[in-house]
Design a protein around this motif. Structure first.
Motif, PDB file in Angstrom:
ATOM      1  N   ILE A 135       0.909  -1.220  -0.018  1.00  0.00           N
ATOM      2  CA  ILE A 135      -0.108   0.073  -0.036  1.00  0.00           C
ATOM      3  C   ILE A 135       0.972   1.227  -0.208  1.00  0.00           C
ATOM      4  CG2 ILE A 135      -1.705   1.472   1.416  1.00  0.00           C
ATOM      5  CD1 ILE A 135      -2.683  -1.227   2.420  1.00  0.00           C
ATOM      6  N   PRO A 136       0.431   2.536  -0.881  1.00  0.00           N
ATOM      7  CA  PRO A 136      -0.452   2.487  -1.820  1.00  0.00           C
ATOM      8  C   PRO A 136      -0.203   1.351  -2.944  1.00  0.00           C
ATOM      9  CG  PRO A 136       0.699   4.476  -1.966  1.00  0.00           C
ATOM     10  CD  PRO A 136       1.510   3.479  -0.973  1.00  0.00           C
ATOM     11  N   ALA A 137      -1.112   1.358  -4.026  1.00  0.00           N
ATOM     12  CA  ALA A 137      -0.811   0.593  -5.295  1.00  0.00           C
ATOM     13  C   ALA A 137      -0.218   1.615  -5.939  1.00  0.00           C
ATOM     14  CB  ALA A 137      -2.353   0.149  -5.720  1.00  0.00           C
ATOM     15  N   ALA A 138      -0.611   2.920  -6.084  1.00  0.00           N
ATOM     16  CA  ALA A 138       0.189   4.012  -6.860  1.00  0.00           C
ATOM     17  C   ALA A 138       0.241   5.301  -6.174  1.00  0.00           C
ATOM     18  CB  ALA A 138      -0.747   4.335  -8.073  1.00  0.00           C
ATOM     19  N   LEU A 139       1.241   5.921  -6.338  1.00  0.00           N
ATOM     20  CA  LEU A 139       1.698   7.006  -5.706  1.00  0.00           C
ATOM     21  C   LEU A 139       2.217   8.008  -6.664  1.00  0.00           C
ATOM     22  CD1 LEU A 139       1.977   8.498  -2.788  1.00  0.00           C
ATOM     23  CD2 LEU A 139       4.087   7.242  -2.652  1.00  0.00           C
ATOM     24  N   SER A 140       1.924   9.512  -6.726  1.00  0.00           N
ATOM     25  CA  SER A 140       2.444  10.600  -7.363  1.00  0.00           C
ATOM     26  C   SER A 140       2.880  11.500  -6.455  1.00  0.00           C
ATOM     27  CB  SER A 140       1.421  10.877  -8.438  1.00  0.00           C
ATOM     28  OG  SER A 140       2.044  12.097  -9.331  1.00  0.00           O
ATOM     29  N   VAL A 141       4.137  12.217  -6.534  1.00  0.00           N
ATOM     30  CA  VAL A 141       4.678  12.928  -5.462  1.00  0.00           C
ATOM     31  C   VAL A 141       5.649  13.940  -6.387  1.00  0.00           C
ATOM     32  CG1 VAL A 141       4.518  11.509  -3.712  1.00  0.00           C
ATOM     33  CG2 VAL A 141       6.784  11.726  -4.975  1.00  0.00           C
ATOM     34  N   PRO A 142       5.442  15.150  -5.956  1.00  0.00           N
ATOM     35  CA  PRO A 142       6.422  16.125  -6.649  1.00  0.00           C
ATOM     36  C   PRO A 142       7.979  15.760  -6.281  1.00  0.00           C
ATOM     37  CG  PRO A 142       5.339  17.180  -4.813  1.00  0.00           C
ATOM     38  CD  PRO A 142       4.727  15.858  -4.823  1.00  0.00           C
ATOM     39  N   GLU A 143       8.938  16.393  -7.221  1.00  0.00           N
ATOM     40  CA  GLU A 143      10.291  16.036  -6.839  1.00  0.00           C
ATOM     41  C   GLU A 143      10.696  16.567  -5.489  1.00  0.00           C
ATOM     42  OE1 GLU A 143      12.719  17.622 -10.106  1.00  0.00           O
ATOM     43  OE2 GLU A 143      14.418  17.052  -9.294  1.00  0.00           O
ATOM     44  N   TYR A 150       7.728  -0.471  -7.536  1.00  0.00           N
ATOM     45  CA  TYR A 150       8.657  -1.035  -6.260  1.00  0.00           C
ATOM     46  C   TYR A 150       7.817  -2.312  -5.703  1.00  0.00           C
ATOM     47  CZ  TYR A 150      11.200   3.224  -6.901  1.00  0.00           C
ATOM     48  OH  TYR A 150      12.508   3.744  -7.246  1.00  0.00           O
ATOM     49  N   LEU A 151       8.560  -3.357  -5.735  1.00  0.00           N
ATOM     50  CA  LEU A 151       7.971  -4.397  -5.371  1.00  0.00           C
ATOM     51  C   LEU A 151       8.702  -5.173  -4.160  1.00  0.00           C
ATOM     52  CD1 LEU A 151       8.063  -5.833  -8.746  1.00  0.00           C
ATOM     53  CD2 LEU A 151       5.741  -6.157  -7.269  1.00  0.00           C
ATOM     54  N   CYS A 152       8.021  -5.335  -3.112  1.00  0.00           N
ATOM     55  CA  CYS A 152       8.687  -6.365  -1.859  1.00  0.00           C
ATOM     56  C   CYS A 152       8.402  -7.829  -2.106  1.00  0.00           C
ATOM     57  CB  CYS A 152       8.285  -5.525  -0.379  1.00  0.00           C
ATOM     58  SG  CYS A 152       6.531  -6.062  -0.078  1.00  0.00           S
ATOM     59  N   ALA A 153       9.173  -8.525  -1.485  1.00  0.00           N
ATOM     60  CA  ALA A 153       9.090 -10.217  -1.732  1.00  0.00           C
ATOM     61  C   ALA A 153       9.603 -10.640  -0.568  1.00  0.00           C
ATOM     62  CB  ALA A 153       9.494 -10.367  -2.849  1.00  0.00           C
ATOM     63  N   VAL A 154       9.077 -11.648   0.149  1.00  0.00           N
ATOM     64  CA  VAL A 154       9.516 -12.348   1.223  1.00  0.00           C
ATOM     65  C   VAL A 154       9.687 -13.744   0.817  1.00  0.00           C
ATOM     66  CG1 VAL A 154       8.415 -10.902   2.942  1.00  0.00           C
ATOM     67  CG2 VAL A 154       7.455 -13.175   1.932  1.00  0.00           C
ATOM     68  N   GLY A 185       4.582  -9.040  -3.323  1.00  0.00           N
ATOM     69  CA  GLY A 185       3.504  -8.232  -3.184  1.00  0.00           C
ATOM     70  C   GLY A 185       3.110  -7.613  -4.494  1.00  0.00           C
ATOM     71  N   GLY A 186       1.713  -6.942  -4.588  1.00  0.00           N
ATOM     72  CA  GLY A 186       1.314  -6.480  -5.865  1.00  0.00           C
ATOM     73  C   GLY A 186       2.211  -5.155  -6.433  1.00  0.00           C
ATOM     74  N   GLY A 187       3.006  -4.504  -5.714  1.00  0.00           N
ATOM     75  CA  GLY A 187       3.786  -3.382  -6.167  1.00  0.00           C
ATOM     76  C   GLY A 187       3.032  -2.089  -5.834  1.00  0.00           C
TER      77      GLY A 187
END
Lengths: 112, 116
Positions: A7-15, A88-92, A103-105
């Protein structure tokens, strides 16, 4: 069966913003946790690997933490840049072997 | 040499074709993996080879046939595929086969497969 959620599935941020990506997993019996970066249509690049006995790992502007007991990890990106835009993906890796459960990324967009 | 290479980068095939994907690593790793990744989804494990022997098959249809001729090479033979098999196929390798601390997986760039 291990389940990994991001979480979140998508993220948009300013530089320039600092940001946190979240990863949770249902089975705390893990060997390690990895964070990967994937650019569109490309393979995966390993960013950080946290062993089950560790609490955090740092590489440049990236810091990953692990709280195994609560089943959570965070990836902190400092001073984000447009070049950080990627998924970005996490994996265990579970105790049963070296199978990665992903994870779904989180799809990150850093705007100039 | 610290990379995993995959060929071809792109592959278009018909449902009656037979083709093969190739993966190579020269890092002395003893575990190699095939993953399938659909668009905007995480990779899904297909097969694991440990010391050149198939150790995990995640209930993959028989139209996908893996082969590990030696410790550096991993092939995926494709036959009679369906359009829904179109995906990015990723190969990975890791130093050890038992997992554990510090055992990261290294991924190749993938083969983009389209089945017509």
């Amino acid at each position: 069966k291990q389940e990994v959620t991001q979480i979140p599935a998508a993220l948009s941020v300013p530089e320039g913003e600092n940001l946190v990506l979240n990863c949770s997993f249902t089975d705390s019996a893990i060997y390690n946790l990895q964070w990967f970066r994937q650019d569109p249509g490309k393979g995966l690049t390993s960013l950080l690997l946290i062993q089950s006995s560790q609490r955090e790992q740092t590489s440049g502007r990236l810091n990953a933490s692990l709280d195994k007991s609560s089943g959570r990890s965070t990836l902190y990106i400092a001073a984000s840049q447009p070049g950080d835009s990627a998924t970005y993906l996490c994996a265990v890796v579970g105790n049963a072997g070296n199978m990665l459960t992903f994870g779904g990324g989180t799809r990150l967009m850093v705007k100039p | 040499d610290t990379e995993v290479t995959q060929t071809p980068k792109h592959l278009v095939m018909g449902m009656t074709n037979k083709k093969s994907l190739k993966c190579e690593q020269h890092m002395g790793h003893r575990a190699m993996y095939w993953y399938k990744q659909k668009a905007k989804k995480p990779p899904e494990l297909m097969f694991v080879y440990s010391y050149e022997k198939l150790s995990i098959n995640e209930s993959v249809p028989s139209r996908f046939s893996p082969e590990c001729p030696n410790s550096s090479l991993l092939n995926l033979h494709l036959h009679a595929l369906q359009p829904e098999d179109s995906a990015l196929y990723l190969c990975a390798s890791s130093p050890r086969t038992s997992g554990g601390a510090g055992d990261t997986q290294y991924f190749g760039p993938g083969t983009r497969l389209t089945v017509l």
